[in-house]
Design an enzyme around this catalytic site. Structure first.
Site, PDB file in Angstrom:
ATOM      1  N   HIS A   1       0.804  -1.227   0.000  1.00  0.00           N
ATOM      2  CA  HIS A   1       0.000   0.000   0.000  1.00  0.00           C
ATOM      3  C   HIS A   1       0.834   1.272   0.000  1.00  0.00           C
ATOM      4  O   HIS A   1       0.278   2.368  -0.073  1.00  0.00           O
ATOM      5  CB  HIS A   1      -0.964   0.013   1.188  1.00  0.00           C
ATOM      6  CG  HIS A   1      -0.285   0.342   2.492  1.00  0.00           C
ATOM      7  ND1 HIS A   1       0.499  -0.569   3.151  1.00  0.00           N
ATOM      8  CD2 HIS A   1      -0.246   1.486   3.223  1.00  0.00           C
ATOM      9  CE1 HIS A   1       0.974  -0.006   4.251  1.00  0.00           C
ATOM     10  NE2 HIS A   1       0.549   1.236   4.320  1.00  0.00           N
TER      11      HIS A   1
HETATM   12  C1  UD1 Z   1      -2.299   5.504   5.875  1.00  0.00           C
HETATM   13  C2  UD1 Z   1      -1.024   6.010   6.524  1.00  0.00           C
HETATM   14  C3  UD1 Z   1       0.069   4.958   6.411  1.00  0.00           C
HETATM   15  C4  UD1 Z   1      -0.410   3.629   6.943  1.00  0.00           C
HETATM   16  C5  UD1 Z   1      -1.703   3.245   6.242  1.00  0.00           C
HETATM   17  C6  UD1 Z   1      -2.235   1.946   6.769  1.00  0.00           C
HETATM   18  C7  UD1 Z   1      -0.544   8.410   6.428  1.00  0.00           C
HETATM   19  C8  UD1 Z   1       0.275   9.437   5.767  1.00  0.00           C
HETATM   20  N1  UD1 Z   1      -0.526   7.197   5.870  1.00  0.00           N
HETATM   21  O1  UD1 Z   1      -2.034   5.344   4.490  1.00  0.00           O
HETATM   22  O2  UD1 Z   1       1.187   5.359   7.172  1.00  0.00           O
HETATM   23  O3  UD1 Z   1       0.578   2.657   6.723  1.00  0.00           O
HETATM   24  O4  UD1 Z   1      -2.665   4.278   6.456  1.00  0.00           O
HETATM   25  O5  UD1 Z   1      -3.383   1.548   6.097  1.00  0.00           O
HETATM   26  O6  UD1 Z   1      -1.173   8.687   7.412  1.00  0.00           O
HETATM   27  N2  UD1 Z   1      -9.381   4.873   1.719  1.00  0.00           N
HETATM   28  C9  UD1 Z   1     -10.566   4.174   1.676  1.00  0.00           C
HETATM   29  N3  UD1 Z   1     -11.154   3.832   2.870  1.00  0.00           N
HETATM   30  C10 UD1 Z   1     -10.623   4.143   4.068  1.00  0.00           C
HETATM   31  C11 UD1 Z   1      -9.420   4.867   4.092  1.00  0.00           C
HETATM   32  C12 UD1 Z   1      -8.799   5.219   2.915  1.00  0.00           C
HETATM   33  O7  UD1 Z   1     -11.095   3.875   0.625  1.00  0.00           O
HETATM   34  O8  UD1 Z   1     -11.204   3.788   5.103  1.00  0.00           O
HETATM   35  C13 UD1 Z   1      -8.713   5.215   0.429  1.00  0.00           C
HETATM   36  C14 UD1 Z   1      -9.012   6.604  -0.033  1.00  0.00           C
HETATM   37  O9  UD1 Z   1      -9.082   6.601  -1.420  1.00  0.00           O
HETATM   38  C15 UD1 Z   1      -7.775   7.378   0.368  1.00  0.00           C
HETATM   39  C16 UD1 Z   1      -6.678   6.328   0.234  1.00  0.00           C
HETATM   40  O10 UD1 Z   1      -7.319   5.106   0.608  1.00  0.00           O
HETATM   41  O11 UD1 Z   1      -7.571   8.493  -0.402  1.00  0.00           O
HETATM   42  C17 UD1 Z   1      -5.502   6.566   1.110  1.00  0.00           C
HETATM   43  O12 UD1 Z   1      -5.900   6.755   2.462  1.00  0.00           O
HETATM   44  P1  UD1 Z   1      -4.974   7.625   3.470  1.00  0.00           P
HETATM   45  O13 UD1 Z   1      -5.527   7.587   4.830  1.00  0.00           O
HETATM   46  O14 UD1 Z   1      -4.717   8.954   2.853  1.00  0.00           O
HETATM   47  O15 UD1 Z   1      -3.590   6.885   3.434  1.00  0.00           O
HETATM   48  P2  UD1 Z   1      -3.211   5.337   3.433  1.00  0.00           P
HETATM   49  O16 UD1 Z   1      -2.608   5.006   2.125  1.00  0.00           O
HETATM   50  O17 UD1 Z   1      -4.356   4.506   3.908  1.00  0.00           O
END
Ligand code: UD1
Length: 372
Positions: free
Chosen positions: A211
Site C-alpha cells: 500500500h
Molecule cells: C495511511 C497512513 C500509512 C499507513 C496506512 C495503513 C498516512 C500518511 N498514511 O495510508 O502510514 O501505513 O494508512 O493503512 O497517514 N481509503 C478508503 N477507505 C478508508 C481509508 C482510505 O477507501 O477507510 C482510500 C481513499 O481513497 C484514500 C486512500 O485510501 O484516499 C488513502 O488513504 P490515506 O488515509 O490517505 O492513506 P493510506 O494510504 O491509507
C-alpha cells in the site's frame, strides 16, 4: 500529588493505530483510580473493514468522539484533523494527549495538543527510515520533537532520538504494544478457520500486502513488483488482501489480473485482525511494504520479504526474520528462493513480551505524580 485521576486523551485514526491503542486503553482502564480516559477517532480510515472490525475484534471501547475527517491530500487531511481536534482538546482539557505510530492523525493531533499547552506522549517514538520521501518519516520526526514522553520499541530508536537532541529523561524503552495485541489474540486467531475458508494448506502459500504510495502509485514500480511476484507465484499461490489505495494499480495491470484469473494471486478485500493474524502465522513467506508486519512476522518467526529499500525497524533485520528486498523483480525472486530453501532463524527482540502497555501505564502513572 493530586488524587484526581489523570485524564489521558488517546487518538486513533488509521488501521495500524487500533492494535497499538487497544492494550494501552486496557492497561489504563485497569487502574480507574489513577486514570480517566477519552478516546478520539479522527476518521482518517472510515471503511468498516479498515476501522470498525478492529474495535469489535480487539474489544476496544467505542470512541468517545469521532471527528469523521475522511480522506484527502496530506495538507487537506492534516488540516481537517487539526481543525476538528482543536475544539475537542480545548473543551476537554486533558492532562495529556497520547498518540501512536506515524500516520497523519499522529502528527496533526500532537501539534494541536502542544499548542494548547497539553503535553503529548508518543508511543513508537524514534523509528527512522531516513527517507524523507515517506510521509510517515516526516510525521515521526516532527511528533517526536514536540512530545514530552517518548515510548520506544527498540534500542535504535533511543539512539535516533538522542542524536536529534531529545533529552534522555523523556525516553522510555517499553517494548512493543502492537506485539502485546498479537500475543493476546494469537490463540483466538488460530480458531477462526481463515485458512479452511480460503482452501489454504499451512506453509503452502505466501501472504502479500502492498500500500505504500511509492510502490502502488508508480506504474513502473508496480509492474516490476508484479513481474517478481509472478515468478514466486509459480511456487506458492499468493494471498493478497487489497488496501483501498492499491485497487487502481491492480485494475490497470493486465499482468496482475492474469495472475488472479489463473488462481495464483488470490485477491481479497481488507481482512480483519484475527483472519490476517491467522494467515500470517501459517504463511510460508510474507511479502509486504508495511512497517508493522515486519515486526509481527519477527515474533511469529515467519520469513518476511520487505518490498522497500529501507526500514525504520532495523531490529527486525538484526534479530528477526525480515529481509529488505526493494522492488527489483530479480532481487525479489532471488530473496524468495533463499528463504524458501533456507528459512531464517527467528529471535524475539527484547521486551516484545506482551507487557509493553503495562510499562507505558507505569511510566504515565509516575509522570502524573510528578505533573499532578
Ligand atoms: C495511511 C497512513 C500509512 C499507513 C496506512 C495503513 C498516512 C500518511 N498514511 O495510508 O502510514 O501505513 O494508512 O493503512 O497517514 N481509503 C478508503 N477507505 C478508508 C481509508 C482510505 O477507501 O477507510 C482510500 C481513499 O481513497 C484514500 C486512500 O485510501 O484516499 C488513502 O488513504 P490515506 O488515509 O490517505 O492513506 P493510506 O494510504 O491509507
Amino acid at each position: 500529588m493530586s488524587s484526581r485521576p489523570f485524564h489521558i486523551l488517546s487518538v486513533v485514526g488509521a488501521r495500524p493505530n487500533f492494535m497499538k491503542v487497544a492494550p494501552i486503553q486496557a492497561a489504563l482502564a485497569s487502574l480507574p483510580s489513577r486514570f480517566r480516559t477519552t478516546l478520539v477517532h479522527t476518521g482518517q480510515h472510515y471503511d468498516p473493514a479498515m476501522s470498525r472490525v478492529f474495535f469489535d475484534e480487539l474489544a476496544i471501547p467505542r470512541p468517545d468522539i469521532d471527528l469523521n475527517v475522511g480522506s484527502g491530500s496530506h495538507a487537506q487531511q492534516t488540516a481537517a484533523i487539526m481543525s476538528a481536534f482543536e475544539p475537542v482538546v480545548a473543551g476537554a482539557r486533558p492532562d495529556l494527549v497520547l498518540v501512536v505510530g506515524d500516520v497523519n492523525s499522529t502528527l496533526a493531533c500532537s501539534l494541536v495538543a502542544v499548542k494548547l499547552g497539553i503535553p503529548v506522549a508518543h508511543v513508537e517514538a524514534g523509528l527512522r527510515s531516513f527517507d524523507d520521501t515517506m510521509p510517515e518519516e516526516i510525521n515521526r520526526r516532527l511528533t517526536d520533537q514536540i512530545s514530552a514522553l517518548l515510548f520506544t520499541t527498540e534500542p535504535a530508536a533511543e539512539h535516533n532520538l538522542l542524536r536529534e537532541g531529545l533529552a534522555a529523561d523523556r525516553i522510555h524503552f517499553v517494548g512493543n504494544v502492537m506485539i502485546d495485541t498479537l500475543l493476546h489474540h494469537r490463540e483466538r486467531a488460530r480458531s477462526t478457520g481463515a485458512l479452511e475458508r480460503l482452501g489454504l494448506a499451512p506453509d503452502a502459500y505466501g501472504l502479500l500486502t502492498l500500500h505504500r504510495p511509492s510502490n502502488v502509485d508508480d506504474e513502473a514500480v508496480f509492474d516490476g513488483l508484479v513481474r517478481g511476484l509472478a515468478e514466486i507465484a509459480r511456487d506458492v499461490p499468493l494471498v493478497f488482501p487489497v488496501h483501498p489505495r492499491t485497487r487502481p494499480a491492480l485494475d490497470r495491470s493486465p499482468a496482475a489480473r492474469a495472475l488472479a484469473d489463473n488462481g495464483r494471486l488470490i485477491l481479497l478485500d481488507p481482512l480483519g485482525y484475527l483472519d490476517f493474524l491467522a494467515l500470517m502465522e501459517r504463511a510460508r513467506v510474507v511479502l509486504t511494504d508495511s512497517g508493522g508486519i515486519q515486526e509481527e512476522t519477527t515474533v511469529l518467526g515467519v520469513p518476511c520479504l520487505t518490498l522497500r529499500e529501507n526500514t525504520e525497524r532495523p531490529i527486525t533485520l538484526e534479530l528477526g526474520t525480515n529481509t529488505l528486498v526493494g522492488t527489483d523483480p530479480h532481487r525479489l525472486v532471488t530473496a524468495w528462493r533463499r528463504v524458501r530453501d533456507d528459512p531464517p532463524a527467528p529471535n524475539v527482540p527484547p521486551l516484545w513480551d506482551g507487557r509493553a502497555a503495562e510499562r507505558v501505564a507505569a511510566v504515565l502513572d509516575a509522570y502524573s505524580g510528578g505533573a499532578g
